[in-house]
Write a protein that holds these residues in place. Sequence first.
Motif, PDB file in Angstrom:
ATOM      1  N   GLU A  27       1.316  -1.131  -0.138  1.00  0.00           N
ATOM      2  CA  GLU A  27      -0.352  -0.248  -0.229  1.00  0.00           C
ATOM      3  C   GLU A  27       0.661   1.549   0.020  1.00  0.00           C
ATOM      4  OE1 GLU A  27      -3.298   2.555   3.517  1.00  0.00           O
ATOM      5  OE2 GLU A  27      -3.097   0.346   2.847  1.00  0.00           O
ATOM      6  N   LEU A  28      -0.050   1.875  -0.880  1.00  0.00           N
ATOM      7  CA  LEU A  28       1.263   3.506  -0.777  1.00  0.00           C
ATOM      8  C   LEU A  28       0.633   4.160  -0.122  1.00  0.00           C
ATOM      9  CD1 LEU A  28       2.661   2.803  -4.689  1.00  0.00           C
ATOM     10  CD2 LEU A  28       3.778   2.510  -2.362  1.00  0.00           C
ATOM     11  N   THR A  29      -0.518   4.504  -0.224  1.00  0.00           N
ATOM     12  CA  THR A  29      -1.629   5.817  -0.137  1.00  0.00           C
ATOM     13  C   THR A  29      -3.302   5.426  -0.181  1.00  0.00           C
ATOM     14  OG1 THR A  29      -2.085   8.161   0.145  1.00  0.00           O
ATOM     15  CG2 THR A  29      -1.853   7.054  -1.801  1.00  0.00           C
ATOM     16  N   THR A  30      -4.234   6.054  -0.233  1.00  0.00           N
ATOM     17  CA  THR A  30      -5.477   5.549  -0.515  1.00  0.00           C
ATOM     18  C   THR A  30      -6.360   7.002  -1.261  1.00  0.00           C
ATOM     19  OG1 THR A  30      -6.010   7.095   1.795  1.00  0.00           O
ATOM     20  CG2 THR A  30      -5.407   4.266   2.036  1.00  0.00           C
ATOM     21  N   ILE A  31      -7.292   6.135  -1.656  1.00  0.00           N
ATOM     22  CA  ILE A  31      -7.972   7.746  -2.053  1.00  0.00           C
ATOM     23  C   ILE A  31      -8.038   8.773  -1.378  1.00  0.00           C
ATOM     24  CG2 ILE A  31      -9.805   7.343  -3.878  1.00  0.00           C
ATOM     25  CD1 ILE A  31      -7.536   6.912  -5.514  1.00  0.00           C
ATOM     26  N   ALA A  32      -9.014   7.725   0.137  1.00  0.00           N
ATOM     27  CA  ALA A  32      -9.067   8.599   0.658  1.00  0.00           C
ATOM     28  C   ALA A  32      -8.323   9.810   0.728  1.00  0.00           C
ATOM     29  CB  ALA A  32     -10.297   8.105   2.189  1.00  0.00           C
ATOM     30  N   ALA A  33      -6.914   9.655   1.341  1.00  0.00           N
ATOM     31  CA  ALA A  33      -6.033   9.975   1.137  1.00  0.00           C
ATOM     32  C   ALA A  33      -6.053  11.729  -0.110  1.00  0.00           C
ATOM     33  CB  ALA A  33      -4.761  10.115   1.693  1.00  0.00           C
ATOM     34  N   LEU A  34      -5.723  11.179  -1.245  1.00  0.00           N
ATOM     35  CA  LEU A  34      -5.791  11.811  -1.998  1.00  0.00           C
ATOM     36  C   LEU A  34      -7.119  13.156  -2.138  1.00  0.00           C
ATOM     37  CD1 LEU A  34      -4.079   8.822  -4.327  1.00  0.00           C
ATOM     38  CD2 LEU A  34      -3.465  10.617  -3.120  1.00  0.00           C
ATOM     39  N   ASP A  35      -8.034  12.354  -1.517  1.00  0.00           N
ATOM     40  CA  ASP A  35      -9.184  12.884  -1.979  1.00  0.00           C
ATOM     41  C   ASP A  35      -8.996  14.367  -0.676  1.00  0.00           C
ATOM     42  OD1 ASP A  35     -11.458  14.441  -2.781  1.00  0.00           O
ATOM     43  OD2 ASP A  35     -12.711  13.274  -1.102  1.00  0.00           O
TER      44      ASP A  35
END
Length: 511
Positions: free
Chosen positions: A302-310
Motif C-alpha cells: 500500500e502506497l496511499t489511499t484514494i481518501a487521503a488523496l481526496d
Amino acid sequence: MSADRLSALTSWNAEWTGLRAAVLGLSMTGFSVADTLAELGAEVLVLSESAEEEYERLLPVIGAGLELGSLAQVPAALVDFRPDVVIASPGFAPSHPVIRWAQDAGIAIWGDVELAWRVRDKVLRDDGTPADWVLITGTNGKTTTTQLTASLLVEGGLRAAPCGNIGVPVLDAVRDPGGFDVLVVELSSHQLWYLGQSQPEGELYPYAAVCLNLADDHLVWHGSAAAYRDAKAVVYRNTRVACVYNKADAATRRMVEEAEVVEGARAIGFDLGIPGPSDLGVVEGLIVDRAFLDDRARSALELTTIAALDNAGLAAPHIVQNILAASALARSLGTEPEAIHAALQRFELDAHRIQVVARHRGVVWVDDSKATNPHAAASSLRAYPGAVWIVGGDLKGVDIAELVADVGSTARAAVVIGVERTDVVAAFRRHAPVVPVFEVDARETGQVMNRVVEIAAGIVGDEGTVLLAPAAASFDQFSSYADRGHRFAEAVRDWIDRGSADDAGIPPSAF
C-alpha cells in the motif's frame, strides 16, 4: 571539425575547444546552451529573430556572438560561420528552413538535452558517477508527474531535481555545483524529435522512463500524428531499469514493446484498475504496488489511499494516474512506500491545473487552463461531469469533434471562446446538438473572461460547476495558458465581489 572528433565529445572533460556551434533561439534554453558551450571553450554564434534584453546583454560577456533577424531564410552569417553542429531550441520544427539546410549540408543537429547528456559528468556523485536520469513525456500530465516524481524521490532521501520542459533547462541542472543523485527530466515531443536525430554516441541511457498517454497534439509542428507518436516513443530508447507505461493507453504499451532497451529493463504498467504482477493500480480505494516487491505474484504494498488523496485535492482520476506513474518511477529507484505516502500529503498541484479558484453560493469555479488539447480537456470533463464548459482557442490543427461527441455531450452548456470559433460550434451542432452553446465574441483580451463569467454564471445559477478546460492553446487571445487562467480567476473574483449572478445577460444561442 572531423566527424571522429565530434563523436568524441561525450564528456565535460573532452576537447571542446575549436568546436563551431550555431545556437538557434535565444530563450532561456538557448542561453543555457550558449553559456555552456562558451564555458567549454567552443566558438558560439547565436541566431534568433528576437532576444530579451538581459540575454542580449549577457552574450558578449560570455564570449558568444549574436545575429538578430529573420530566420525565414538561412542567414548568410550562418553559412559563413560554417558550423560543426547546430543546436536548436525546441521551437524550431523539422520543416524550418534552417533545420532543413543543416540536414542537407550534413551538419550535426543536436537539441539542448543531447548536449546536457554529453556533459552530464561535470558534477559527479560521491561514487564518481553522474546523476541518473528519469525521463517523462506524454501528451498530458508531464509537468505534474515530473514534480511528483522529484518530490517522492526527495522524500525518499535522494537529491533529485525536476528539469527540462518544466522550465529549468537540463543544462542548468547538470552544471549545478551541488550535484544531484537523480535528474527528473520532462521532455516535450519537440525535444524528443531532436533526440531522435542523435548519433549513437549522443543517445541517452535513462534509468527509467514513462510516456503517460498519447493523443493528437502538435500535429502542425510534427507534420503528422505518426511522426508525433514516433517522437514520443524515443523516450523509452536505451532504458536501463524501468519502462513505465499506461495500461489504459495501448499506444504506450506498443512503444515499450517496440523499444530497444538495455537487457534486463522491466515493463511496469499502471492504471486505475486492479494491478497484475509488475503493475501499480487501485484496489478497493488503495493505491498499491505489485511491481517492486519480492512476492509480487501474491501480494502488494500500500502506497496511499484514494481518501487521503481526496483530502489533499489529488483524487481526480487523471491526477491519480499521474501519481501511479510517479510512484512507479520513484519505486524503481528504491523510494519506500512510507515516503511516498508522506510526500503526497504535502504535494500541491500547480496553478491552472484543475484548480478550484472559488466556491460561491453552491457554484464551484475550476481553472484547468493547462488543458490545452482535447485529451486533457476530456480528463477534466470526466472529473467534473455536467459542468458548464468553457472551451476554444487555438486548436493547433487538432479536430475537436471526437472530444465533443465523447464527453462534451455531457456538459450542461458550452461557452465558446477563441478568435476562430467555427470548428468548435460546428462540432457541437453535429455531435452534441442538445448542449446549449454560447459564443463569446469579445475582441479585447481584457474583456473575454469577464463576458465568459457573466454568461456562465447566468447558466449555472445557484448550483453546479463552471470548468475552464479549453482543449486548445491560448495564443490567439492570451499570452499563455497561465495568462488565460489568471484572467479567468480574476473575472470570477470580480463577479463574486459585484454580487449575485442574477443580472447576467445571456445572449441567444449560437443556433
